[in-house]
Design a protein around this motif. Structure first.
Motif, PDB file in Angstrom:
ATOM      1  N   SER A 144      -8.087 -10.170 -11.707  1.00 51.60           N
ATOM      2  CA  SER A 144      -6.712 -10.375 -11.260  1.00 51.60           C
ATOM      3  C   SER A 144      -6.547 -11.758 -10.659  1.00 51.60           C
ATOM      4  O   SER A 144      -7.488 -12.318 -10.107  1.00 51.60           O
ATOM      5  N   ARG A 145      -5.353 -12.273 -10.716  1.00 45.84           N
ATOM      6  CA  ARG A 145      -5.064 -13.551 -10.087  1.00 45.84           C
ATOM      7  C   ARG A 145      -5.026 -13.377  -8.573  1.00 45.84           C
ATOM      8  O   ARG A 145      -4.629 -12.342  -8.064  1.00 45.84           O
ATOM      9  N   VAL A 146      -5.424 -14.410  -7.857  1.00 49.66           N
ATOM     10  CA  VAL A 146      -5.372 -14.406  -6.408  1.00 49.66           C
ATOM     11  C   VAL A 146      -3.940 -14.161  -5.957  1.00 49.66           C
ATOM     12  O   VAL A 146      -2.995 -14.692  -6.520  1.00 49.66           O
ATOM     13  N   GLY A 147      -3.777 -13.336  -4.925  1.00 52.87           N
ATOM     14  CA  GLY A 147      -2.454 -13.024  -4.414  1.00 52.87           C
ATOM     15  C   GLY A 147      -1.926 -11.706  -4.939  1.00 52.87           C
ATOM     16  O   GLY A 147      -0.877 -11.232  -4.506  1.00 52.87           O
ATOM     17  N   TYR A 148      -2.654 -11.093  -5.872  1.00 49.07           N
ATOM     18  CA  TYR A 148      -2.242  -9.805  -6.424  1.00 49.07           C
ATOM     19  C   TYR A 148      -2.839  -8.697  -5.568  1.00 49.07           C
ATOM     20  O   TYR A 148      -4.048  -8.501  -5.552  1.00 49.07           O
ATOM     21  N   ASP A 149      -1.990  -7.951  -4.855  1.00 50.43           N
ATOM     22  CA  ASP A 149      -2.470  -6.986  -3.867  1.00 50.43           C
ATOM     23  C   ASP A 149      -2.726  -5.596  -4.430  1.00 50.43           C
ATOM     24  O   ASP A 149      -3.423  -4.802  -3.804  1.00 50.43           O
ATOM     25  N   MET A 150      -2.172  -5.283  -5.590  1.00 50.29           N
ATOM     26  CA  MET A 150      -2.380  -3.972  -6.197  1.00 50.29           C
ATOM     27  C   MET A 150      -3.694  -3.985  -6.975  1.00 50.29           C
ATOM     28  O   MET A 150      -3.920  -4.862  -7.804  1.00 50.29           O
ATOM     29  N   VAL A 151      -4.534  -3.007  -6.700  1.00 49.10           N
ATOM     30  CA  VAL A 151      -5.893  -3.008  -7.248  1.00 49.10           C
ATOM     31  C   VAL A 151      -6.156  -1.704  -7.991  1.00 49.10           C
ATOM     32  O   VAL A 151      -5.835  -0.623  -7.495  1.00 49.10           O
ATOM     33  N   GLY A 152      -6.774  -1.824  -9.181  1.00 42.44           N
ATOM     34  CA  GLY A 152      -7.075  -0.653  -9.989  1.00 42.44           C
ATOM     35  C   GLY A 152      -8.349   0.058  -9.568  1.00 42.44           C
ATOM     36  O   GLY A 152      -9.124  -0.432  -8.747  1.00 42.44           O
TER      37      GLY A 152
END
Length: 217
Positions: A144-152
């Motif tokens: 994921s790109r930095v700053g993306y708070d939703m995590v799988g």
């Protein structure tokens, strides 16, 4: 031109000035992912794009490799290479995923306030120490790109394995995500630190081909 977006290097407060993070930063400094999240090297967009634009999955002696070019030299990447390069201490027979029920149970113990049955959780719903750990994994290891708070669930599984000290093959996890990157568009900067490192290590030490003849990734 350098590429700052990802993957990034974690700041682990070596002087212990941040009291709220002292426990988790010390734990990370002593963990087996320390080199993977802290090793810094100049990263250039042109080299990363060259690698991914030329990369393919190939099979050598029954094992999959990713082969691309850096500075017009062939570079092979495999789980074994990543394991050696990043000093992950992986067990070759360990899984690269965690059972979902184990993940959910651990999230409950972490007092996660998000919906643990969802396909993703927001890192902001974790307590500070675990939020920081997940933030580091997003920045330094995830696709994921930095700053993306939703995590799988896949990255949550890695976090759970680290917290519980469960067997987990991180190099296979990274390699699988690199393979996925080949199927995606607009993702040519993924795992730039690792790729550039691999392009610079000696062939004999890390089974990394930098010969001018090509076999394919």
């Amino acid at each position: 031109m350098s590429e700052p977006r990802h993957n990034m290097v974690a700041y682990l407060d070596p002087e212990g000035k941040l009291d709220a993070y002292k426990e988790i930063t010390q734990w990370l400094r002593e963990s087996r992912i320390n080199k993977a999240i802290t090793f810094s090297t100049p990263v250039y967009k042109s080299l990363i794009k060259e690698f991914w634009n030329s990369a393919n999955v190939i099979e050598v002696d029954g094992k999959e490799l990713i082969q691309g070019q850096v500075n017009k030299l062939n570079v092979n990447v495999s789980p074994n290479i990543l394991n050696s390069l990043l000093e992950l201490q992986d067990d070759a027979n360990a899984p690269d995923s965690i059972l979902i029920m184990c993940t959910r149970g651990c999230l409950l113990k972490m007092k996660c306030t998000d919906d643990i049955f969802a396909r993703q959780i927001n890192k902001a719903k974790l307590r500070l120490q675990y939020k920081f750990l997940l933030h580091v994994l997003i920045q330094c290891i995830s696709k994921s790109r930095v700053g993306y708070d939703m995590v799988g669930n896949d990255l949550i599984g890695l976090m759970v394995a680290l917290v519980l000290n469960k067997p987990f093959n991180i190099s296979k996890f990274i390699f699988a995500n690199m393979k996925e990157n080949l199927r995606r568009t607009g993702s040519s900067t993924y795992f730039q630190q690792q790729i550039l490192d691999v392009s610079e290590v000696p062939t004999d030490d890390y089974e990394c081909s930098t010969s001018e003849s090509s076999k394919g990734r």
